[in-house]
Design a protein around this motif. Structure first.
Motif, mmCIF file in Angstrom:
data_model
loop_
_atom_site.group_PDB
_atom_site.id
_atom_site.type_symbol
_atom_site.label_atom_id
_atom_site.label_comp_id
_atom_site.label_asym_id
_atom_site.label_seq_id
_atom_site.Cartn_x
_atom_site.Cartn_y
_atom_site.Cartn_z
ATOM 1 N N MET A 1 0.848 -1.203 0.000
ATOM 2 C CA MET A 1 0.000 0.000 0.000
ATOM 3 C C MET A 1 0.884 1.254 0.000
ATOM 4 S SD MET A 1 -3.420 0.604 2.257
ATOM 5 C CE MET A 1 -2.824 1.360 3.751
ATOM 6 N N LYS A 2 0.475 2.246 -0.755
ATOM 7 C CA LYS A 2 1.231 3.497 -0.788
ATOM 8 C C LYS A 2 1.175 4.164 0.591
ATOM 9 C CE LYS A 2 0.207 5.888 -4.810
ATOM 10 N NZ LYS A 2 1.027 5.505 -5.977
ATOM 11 N N LYS A 3 2.294 4.747 0.994
ATOM 12 C CA LYS A 3 2.321 5.479 2.258
ATOM 13 C C LYS A 3 2.139 6.978 2.019
ATOM 14 C CE LYS A 3 5.190 2.338 4.928
ATOM 15 N NZ LYS A 3 6.497 2.090 5.540
ATOM 16 N N VAL A 4 1.477 7.633 2.953
ATOM 17 C CA VAL A 4 1.367 9.098 2.922
ATOM 18 C C VAL A 4 2.479 9.670 3.805
ATOM 19 C CG1 VAL A 4 -0.034 11.094 3.544
ATOM 20 C CG2 VAL A 4 -1.113 9.093 2.510
ATOM 21 N N ILE A 5 3.361 10.452 3.188
ATOM 22 C CA ILE A 5 4.544 10.970 3.876
ATOM 23 C C ILE A 5 4.438 12.486 4.031
ATOM 24 C CG2 ILE A 5 7.055 11.193 3.774
ATOM 25 C CD1 ILE A 5 7.026 8.670 1.964
ATOM 26 N N LEU A 6 4.483 12.924 5.271
ATOM 27 C CA LEU A 6 4.541 14.362 5.537
ATOM 28 C C LEU A 6 6.006 14.745 5.688
ATOM 29 C CD1 LEU A 6 3.040 17.006 6.292
ATOM 30 C CD2 LEU A 6 3.206 16.273 8.672
ATOM 31 N N ASP A 7 6.429 15.774 4.992
ATOM 32 C CA ASP A 7 7.825 16.207 5.053
ATOM 33 C C ASP A 7 7.842 17.700 5.356
ATOM 34 O OD1 ASP A 7 10.801 15.344 3.881
ATOM 35 O OD2 ASP A 7 10.322 17.467 3.591
ATOM 36 N N LEU A 8 8.351 18.057 6.537
ATOM 37 C CA LEU A 8 8.320 19.457 6.964
ATOM 38 C C LEU A 8 9.666 19.891 7.531
ATOM 39 C CD1 LEU A 8 4.969 19.738 8.965
ATOM 40 C CD2 LEU A 8 5.501 20.833 6.793
ATOM 41 N N LEU B 1 12.092 12.445 -3.731
ATOM 42 C CA LEU B 1 11.166 12.611 -4.861
ATOM 43 C C LEU B 1 11.097 11.351 -5.720
ATOM 44 C CD1 LEU B 1 11.769 16.268 -6.156
ATOM 45 C CD2 LEU B 1 9.776 15.369 -4.932
ATOM 46 N N SER B 2 12.231 10.648 -5.825
ATOM 47 C CA SER B 2 12.232 9.460 -6.695
ATOM 48 C C SER B 2 11.427 8.314 -6.087
ATOM 49 C CB SER B 2 13.666 9.014 -6.985
ATOM 50 O OG SER B 2 14.241 8.452 -5.821
ATOM 51 N N ASN B 3 11.129 8.419 -4.792
ATOM 52 C CA ASN B 3 10.349 7.360 -4.143
ATOM 53 C C ASN B 3 8.866 7.685 -3.999
ATOM 54 O OD1 ASN B 3 12.367 5.385 -3.687
ATOM 55 N ND2 ASN B 3 13.242 6.710 -2.113
ATOM 56 N N ILE B 4 8.452 8.805 -4.560
ATOM 57 C CA ILE B 4 7.012 9.118 -4.558
ATOM 58 C C ILE B 4 6.532 9.292 -6.001
ATOM 59 C CG2 ILE B 4 7.136 10.288 -2.283
ATOM 60 C CD1 ILE B 4 6.490 12.836 -4.316
ATOM 61 N N ASP B 5 5.270 9.014 -6.206
ATOM 62 C CA ASP B 5 4.712 9.258 -7.548
ATOM 63 C C ASP B 5 3.461 10.123 -7.484
ATOM 64 O OD1 ASP B 5 2.743 7.520 -6.632
ATOM 65 O OD2 ASP B 5 3.258 5.879 -7.995
ATOM 66 N N THR B 6 3.132 10.591 -6.272
ATOM 67 C CA THR B 6 1.871 11.306 -6.070
ATOM 68 C C THR B 6 2.093 12.432 -5.060
ATOM 69 O OG1 THR B 6 0.648 9.247 -6.442
ATOM 70 C CG2 THR B 6 -0.537 11.012 -5.297
ATOM 71 N N VAL C 1 9.067 17.329 -9.537
ATOM 72 C CA VAL C 1 7.816 17.587 -8.807
ATOM 73 C C VAL C 1 6.623 17.542 -9.771
ATOM 74 C CG1 VAL C 1 6.492 19.383 -7.591
ATOM 75 C CG2 VAL C 1 8.861 18.890 -6.902
ATOM 76 N N HIS C 2 6.785 18.204 -10.918
ATOM 77 C CA HIS C 2 5.648 18.320 -11.824
ATOM 78 C C HIS C 2 5.382 17.041 -12.620
ATOM 79 C CE1 HIS C 2 5.170 22.280 -10.480
ATOM 80 N NE2 HIS C 2 6.107 22.860 -11.211
ATOM 81 N N SER C 3 6.258 16.053 -12.476
ATOM 82 C CA SER C 3 6.013 14.767 -13.142
ATOM 83 C C SER C 3 5.113 13.851 -12.303
ATOM 84 C CB SER C 3 7.338 14.058 -13.411
ATOM 85 O OG SER C 3 7.897 13.576 -12.186
ATOM 86 N N LYS C 4 4.774 14.286 -11.095
ATOM 87 C CA LYS C 4 3.995 13.421 -10.200
ATOM 88 C C LYS C 4 2.492 13.548 -10.467
ATOM 89 C CE LYS C 4 7.983 12.779 -8.201
ATOM 90 N NZ LYS C 4 8.771 11.562 -8.503
ATOM 91 N N ASN C 5 1.747 12.558 -10.025
ATOM 92 C CA ASN C 5 0.286 12.666 -10.028
ATOM 93 C C ASN C 5 -0.129 13.598 -8.901
ATOM 94 O OD1 ASN C 5 -0.016 10.635 -12.032
ATOM 95 N ND2 ASN C 5 0.310 9.074 -10.436
ATOM 96 N N GLY D 1 1.988 1.388 -6.889
ATOM 97 C CA GLY D 1 2.935 2.453 -7.209
ATOM 98 C C GLY D 1 3.766 2.873 -6.017
ATOM 99 N N LYS D 2 4.355 4.039 -6.149
ATOM 100 C CA LYS D 2 5.237 4.580 -5.119
ATOM 101 C C LYS D 2 4.432 5.326 -4.050
ATOM 102 C CE LYS D 2 9.062 5.057 -8.404
ATOM 103 N NZ LYS D 2 9.995 6.028 -9.034
ATOM 104 N N ASP D 3 5.135 5.967 -3.135
ATOM 105 C CA ASP D 3 4.465 6.628 -2.018
ATOM 106 C C ASP D 3 3.921 8.012 -2.394
ATOM 107 O OD1 ASP D 3 4.760 4.501 -0.276
ATOM 108 O OD2 ASP D 3 6.761 5.132 0.350
#
Lengths: 181, 181
Positions: free
Chosen positions: B1-8, B38-43, B74-78, B111-113
């Motif tokens: 399952m894709k993970k939701v990652i908060l990055d602050l 960024l390479s580990n997320i797609d959304t 960044v702009h390549s992501k969903n 997919g990715k995270d």
């Protein structure tokens, strides 16, 4: 020269207490080596309120031997209380005038380092006079959303230089900084 | 399952912006490997205000190649924008009903995270619905004394489990947590 060391526990969101003074989130891990910290200081600086609350605290008879020893170590230190009151006490020296000069004199004495115990008002005064040499902040793995902030009423930004990090098994991360001078 | 990652990015005293929105203290070290993140997320999940500010941002021609590449990545992501407005946009899918169900559906896709970009209001909603899987908080070596808090209006305490720490040469310490479930 003796260093003045501030040692505080904070939540991830920068609170040292909850909105009602809660510190039940505060973890004391046995791998934190607080004994080691105590063995490297010979002096404690208190504000008056903190001193009255903790300066002569005695754990009760049910306390663990570790806790008994910790308080014995604390009470073996030289204690100074910064207070507007003109008081005397056989266990501490009270200072009520010219804090920066008095602190400089103490720092110039031979010996180990100084633990700046707090509270908040004394810490603020020390920051304003640039008298803290080491900030040891233990970031606990919790957010509270509200509470008493780490630093109150900073007059200006406080830029810091990271010196060391310690990660404890509980998930507490100790961040050790020096001020950027 | 894709993970939701908060990055602050936060200051030592838990602010994500200064009292006037200042983020000039925020360091982007080249050893932080934001490209790797960024390479580990797609959304990417945006709130509406953040999307309007940054969702289609283009760096100007004077920007460094690294910055150009970062924004290209960044702009390549969903992109999904959570908004009360019923809008359409060729670069993002707008969601204005039943956030928890929609987020679950997206997380169950292959997919990715997922990067939860913010802002504060969206982050608050995600915390309240327990939808964040990873908190990546980069503690910067500065205290501001005042500003916009890391987490606003937490309804209850947020206990976390430390997963990893990364120390960068600038003195930024990245603390990575999962929520305690």
């Amino acid at each position: 020269m003796k260093k003045v060391i501030l040692d505080l526990a904070t939540t991830l969101d920068g609170f040292i207490e909850g909105p009602n003074g809660e510190i039940d989130w505060c973890i004391m891990d046995d791998d934190m080596d607080f004994d080691g910290f105590l063995s490297n200081i010979d002096t404690i600086f208190y504000g008056r309120v903190s001193y009255d609350a903790w300066g002569n605290y005695q754990p009760d008879d049910n306390a663990t031997p570790e806790e008994q020893n910790l308080w014995k170590a604390v009470h073996s230190k030289n204690k100074f209380v910064f207070s507007s009151q003109n008081r005397e006490d056989e266990n501490a020296v009270f200072i009520n005038t010219d804090l920066p000069t008095k602190v400089s004199e103490i720092k110039n004495q031979e010996g180990k380092d100084i633990w700046l115990y707090g509270g908040a008002s004394l810490i603020k005064t020390f920051i304003q006079h640039n008298l803290i040499d080491v900030y040891r902040v233990s970031v606990h793995p919790i957010a509270l959303g509200d509470g008493k902030p780490l630093f109150e009423d900073l007059k200006e930004r406080l830029p810091l230089k990271l010196i060391k990090t310690n990660v404890f098994k509980s998930g507490v991360v100790q961040l050790i900084y020096e001020p950027v001078k």
